[in-house]
Each structure stands twice: as C-alpha cells, then as structure tokens.
Design a protein around this motif. Structure first.
Motif, PDB file in Angstrom:
ATOM      1  N   ARG A  29       0.832  -1.211   0.000  1.00 36.62           N
ATOM      2  CA  ARG A  29       0.000   0.000   0.000  1.00 36.62           C
ATOM      3  C   ARG A  29       0.866   1.261   0.000  1.00 36.62           C
ATOM      4  NH1 ARG A  29      -4.438  -0.124   4.539  1.00 36.62           N
ATOM      5  NH2 ARG A  29      -5.443   1.360   3.100  1.00 36.62           N
ATOM      6  N   ASP A  30       1.912   1.248   0.804  1.00 31.89           N
ATOM      7  CA  ASP A  30       2.809   2.404   0.846  1.00 31.89           C
ATOM      8  C   ASP A  30       3.430   2.678  -0.521  1.00 31.89           C
ATOM      9  OD1 ASP A  30       2.328   2.781   3.532  1.00 31.89           O
ATOM     10  OD2 ASP A  30       4.255   1.949   4.198  1.00 31.89           O
ATOM     11  N   ARG A  33       1.065   4.199  -3.039  1.00 31.08           N
ATOM     12  CA  ARG A  33       0.760   5.608  -2.759  1.00 31.08           C
ATOM     13  C   ARG A  33       1.851   6.554  -3.233  1.00 31.08           C
ATOM     14  NH1 ARG A  33      -1.088   3.692   3.145  1.00 31.08           N
ATOM     15  NH2 ARG A  33      -3.317   3.328   2.721  1.00 31.08           N
ATOM     16  N   ASP A  35       3.482   7.962  -6.179  1.00 35.88           N
ATOM     17  CA  ASP A  35       3.230   8.042  -7.617  1.00 35.88           C
ATOM     18  C   ASP A  35       4.561   8.034  -8.377  1.00 35.88           C
ATOM     19  OD1 ASP A  35       2.483   8.575 -10.203  1.00 35.88           O
ATOM     20  OD2 ASP A  35       1.344  10.398  -9.749  1.00 35.88           O
ATOM     21  N   SER A 113      -4.185   5.265  -4.274  1.00 31.39           N
ATOM     22  CA  SER A 113      -4.650   5.274  -2.883  1.00 31.39           C
ATOM     23  C   SER A 113      -4.203   4.055  -2.096  1.00 31.39           C
ATOM     24  CB  SER A 113      -6.182   5.357  -2.846  1.00 31.39           C
ATOM     25  OG  SER A 113      -6.756   4.182  -3.416  1.00 31.39           O
ATOM     26  N   GLU A 115      -5.946   1.485  -1.580  1.00 29.70           N
ATOM     27  CA  GLU A 115      -7.085   1.070  -0.763  1.00 29.70           C
ATOM     28  C   GLU A 115      -7.256  -0.452  -0.786  1.00 29.70           C
ATOM     29  OE1 GLU A 115     -10.795   3.110  -1.086  1.00 29.70           O
ATOM     30  OE2 GLU A 115      -9.860   5.001  -1.683  1.00 29.70           O
ATOM     31  N   GLY A 123      -4.679  -0.387  -6.875  1.00 31.86           N
ATOM     32  CA  GLY A 123      -3.865   0.751  -7.261  1.00 31.86           C
ATOM     33  C   GLY A 123      -2.900   0.422  -8.385  1.00 31.86           C
TER      34      GLY A 123
END
Length: 449
Positions: A29-30, A33, A35, A113, A115, A123
């Motif tokens: 997830r990190d 995030r 980009d 995100s 998510e 993502g």
C-alpha cells in the motif's frame, strides 16, 4: 499472520517468518501511494521517492542500500545480503518501482490510494510490480530481523524506468556499475509464478523462462503538401493509414518455440487433450484471462499505437507518422523485420525508437527445483510449468552480464480474477491472501536456492 504460516520453521533453526504476512500488505500500500508514473518522455515524477522509501526499509534492518540516480529523479536502490556461503554464485532479485500512468476517472477506486476492497489491494502497480517489491522487502526484513541468512549472497535491485525500456534503471546500472552484480549467475523477477487453476486437484504456476524481443518503431511517409479543399493523390496520411491498417490486421505465422511447446505439452497433460499449436482457438478459450498473455507468444506481433500528422484542418500535411509496438519470438527477429517491411511497402520509412533482445532459457536446474518445492509446500496441488512472456522485462539488461533470468513473483490467484487484464489496465489490484501466499513461498525459496 495467517494461520498457515504462524510459527512454522523454515530452515530447521526454529525461526519462522514472524510478521512477514501482515507486513507485506502495508508495504504494498505504501509503495502504491508513491506516484512513480513513467510517461516515457521524462515528464513524470520519477522514482526517487520510492527509491528512498525502499532504502529506508532496508537500512532499518541493518543492510547498507545504495541509491543510484541516472538523471535527476530517476533513481534505483541496490543492496547485497551476505549468504552463508559467499563462495557460491549469487542470486539477483530485481523489481521495478515505476508504473505506467493511470487516468483516475476510469477507475472504481483512486489509482494511487492503495485502498483495500473486495479482499484486494487496489492501485497502479498492484501487480506490475509493486506487489513483488513489497513481498521481497517483507521477506528480507523478517529474515534480517531474525538473523536468517540465505544460503548464498542475494543482490536486491529496485529499479527505475522499466516501463520505458529500463534505460535509466537496469540498463544504466549494467553499463555503469556492473560491479554491483559481481558473482551473480541467476535472477528472479516479475510476471511469473502466478497460478492458473485447472481444477480442484491441479493448479499450474507459470514460470517465465522466455520473453519476446522488442522493436518499438516509428513509421514515416512523405507526401505532397497542399490545400485541403483540393484533390491530392500523394496524401501522406492516406498512404500511411493504409499501411498501418495492413500491419494492424496482419496475423503473423504461428511459430512454436521450445518454451511454448513445453507449455502446450503441460496443458495437454493437464486437460487430457492433444493440443495443436496451429489450432489454438479452443485451447485459448479455456485459459480465461491468461489467454491474453499466451496467445501473443505463438507468433510475432506488431501493434499500431500512435498516429501523428498535420497542424490545420484545411492543410494537407507533407508528412505523417505512426508508432508501432513490435515484438518478436526468440530466433525469429530477421523473419519479423522482413515481414514488416513487406507489409508496409516501399513508401513507408521505418526506424527503431527502442530495441531489445528476446530471451529464452531452459526449465531445469537447482533454482527451478527450489521454485517447485516452495510452491508445493504452500499449495499441495501446485505444478510449476514454463511459459513465455509476451512482453519484456529488465531481465534483458541483466542477460548482458550472463545472468540467467526467470519470472518468479509467486501469487495464488482466485480462478475468476482476470490477472492478465491487470497489467497496464484499469482497476489494477492484487489479492491480499495472494500477497501473503507470495511471501511464504519466497521465504521457502530463499532457503532452498
């Protein structure tokens, strides 16, 4: 930590994988995030933030990562883990941190995100390839925390620019810092090790042992400029569009390479039917989303992707251009280019904008056995099989150093997931339990290799 891995002993030392299952989701997830969109023209944010994040996570557990910036913002992170036996040839685990761009309006959830929804991490980069980056980080961090050395040295490389050919990432490091990979003879990376469910008693895990070569090309036609209201039999746009249409509709002949033939033999055994490489429509229909990858490995391909001409509606331009994504099978580059030139005709000028080799290795050896045993330990109905990737990876650059490459980023996938459609597609996502499965397999693999 999932029940299947809690407290398991992986190396006979009484030490298990600890919190690696739970940590991998947060790492993935990190990374999503951050980009790192790569537009291929230098206009994106670059990979520096991701390189620093990876370096921080490796330094936290005692490694000494180095960041290499080939140009401002285009950064890769490299570290070496000392193995139990440094005299043995080393293993390279490489992944890229850049991703293709994403248009948020097309997505159900924001593409940067990270998510969690419907049991997946969503993502851009979830499968290409921040999932493998996260799995590698999670396994390495846990092994370092618990003092579990791999049997041999392992080099970690988190690379820039793979989505645009690797010029500022793998290619830069191979050309300018080959000492980083001293002693490395084998490598694993993306687009391999994922599952295809045949039935409840058999899951095939596709290990990439070959990949097509690349000819990204620009096509140009010169014509006679003039006023748009007049007839013109030398219209560059007309000539180019006719040539591009011929190319886009052309179906190159089927060429079953040794890797594709081996894969078809495995499918024949799995389905209990005889397969003919010349008549694959019925077989491909049974492969679901994986057919998108496999179908393109039966022949050379040339896909028109861009058109450009003119500057005003009432002016006939003197030149028109197009770009084509060309991919050729191992051993068929000359045939491919000859076919291209014949289809385009004499009026079209062709020039390469990026080229790279095709790769193919055999499906054997201790590393393959380590993959097979690690998969079976976590999925008793697993069978590892070789396949060819229709695209390309940074393995092409490392091949110049004599490094034998495999695609092995293990994921156990639900049968209904269109995995191939996740690559460069909208709503890219990776199952949470697939990530957790992957770290357990990678941990076993490192012990066995």
């Amino acid at each position: 930590m999932s029940q299947s891995s809690a407290g398991q002993d992986r190396s006979g030392t009484g030490q298990g994988v600890g919190d690696v299952d739970s940590e991998v989701v947060g790492l993935c997830r990190d990374l999503i995030r951050i980009d790192t969109s790569n537009y291929g023209d230098g206009s994106g944010p670059g990979e520096r933030a991701a390189a620093e994040y990876v370096a921080e996570k490796l330094a936290e557990v005692g490694l000494e990562p180095q960041i290499f910036e080939s140009r401002p913002g285009r950064a890769s992170t490299v570290a070496r883990i000392a193995g139990e036996d440094p005299s043995r040839p080393a293993l390279l685990i490489h992944g890229h941190t850049d991703v293709v761009p994403a248009n948020a309006a097309d997505w159900r959830l924001p593409p940067f995100s990270g998510e969690i929804a419907e049991g997946c991490v969503w993502g851009r980069g979830a499968v290409d390839m921040k999932d493998m980056d996260a799995m590698t980080l999670a396994v390495v961090r846990e092994r370092m925390r618990t003092g579990r050395k791999p049997p041999r040295d392992v080099v970690l490389a988190f690379l820039a620019d793979e989505e645009a050919g690797g010029v500022y990432g793998a290619r830069y490091l191979v050309d300018n810092h080959p000492e980083l990979f001293e002693g490395v003879t084998e490598a694993i990376s993306e687009v391999g090790g994922f599952s295809f469910t045949v039935n409840e008693d058999l899951r095939l895990y596709l290990i990439e042992t070959a990949q097509k070569g690349i000819h990204w090309m620009r096509l140009t036609v010169d014509g006679t400029a003039g006023h748009g209201s007049m007839t013109n039999d030398d219209n560059a746009i007309t000539e180019l569009c006719e040539a591009v249409a011929r190319l886009g509709r052309h179906r190159f002949p089927v060429r079953a390479t040794k890797t594709v033939r081996a894969f078809l033999d495995e499918l024949s055994d799995a389905f209990g039917i005889e397969l003919d490489a010349e008549n694959m429509e019925e077989t491909l229909a049974r492969l679901g989303g994986v057919a998108k990858i496999i179908g393109a490995t039966l022949q050379n391909t040339a896909t028109p992707t861009q058109l450009g001409a003119g500057y005003k509606v009432n002016v006939i331009p003197g030149q028109a251009t197009a770009h084509v994504d060309g991919r050729f099978l191992p051993g068929y580059e000359e045939e491919f280019l000859a076919d291209i030139d014949r289809i385009l005709g004499p009026r079209v000028r062709r020039e390469d904008v990026h080229t790279d080799k095709a790769l193919e290795t055999t499906f054997d050896g201790a590393l393959v056995e380590a993959m097979q045993s690690a998969l079976r330990a976590e999925d008793p109905v697993a069978r590892a099989v070789p396949y060819m990737l229709s695209g390309g990876t940074d393995a092409k650059s490392f091949d110049d150093l004599g490094i034998r490459a495999f695609g092995f980023a293990p994921l156990k996938l639900p049968p209904e997931l269109d995995f191939a459609g996740m690559f460069h597609g909208v709503d890219e996502r990776v199952p949470v339990d697939g990530l957790e499965f992957g770290v357990r397999v990678l941990d076993r693999f490192l012990d066995a290799c």
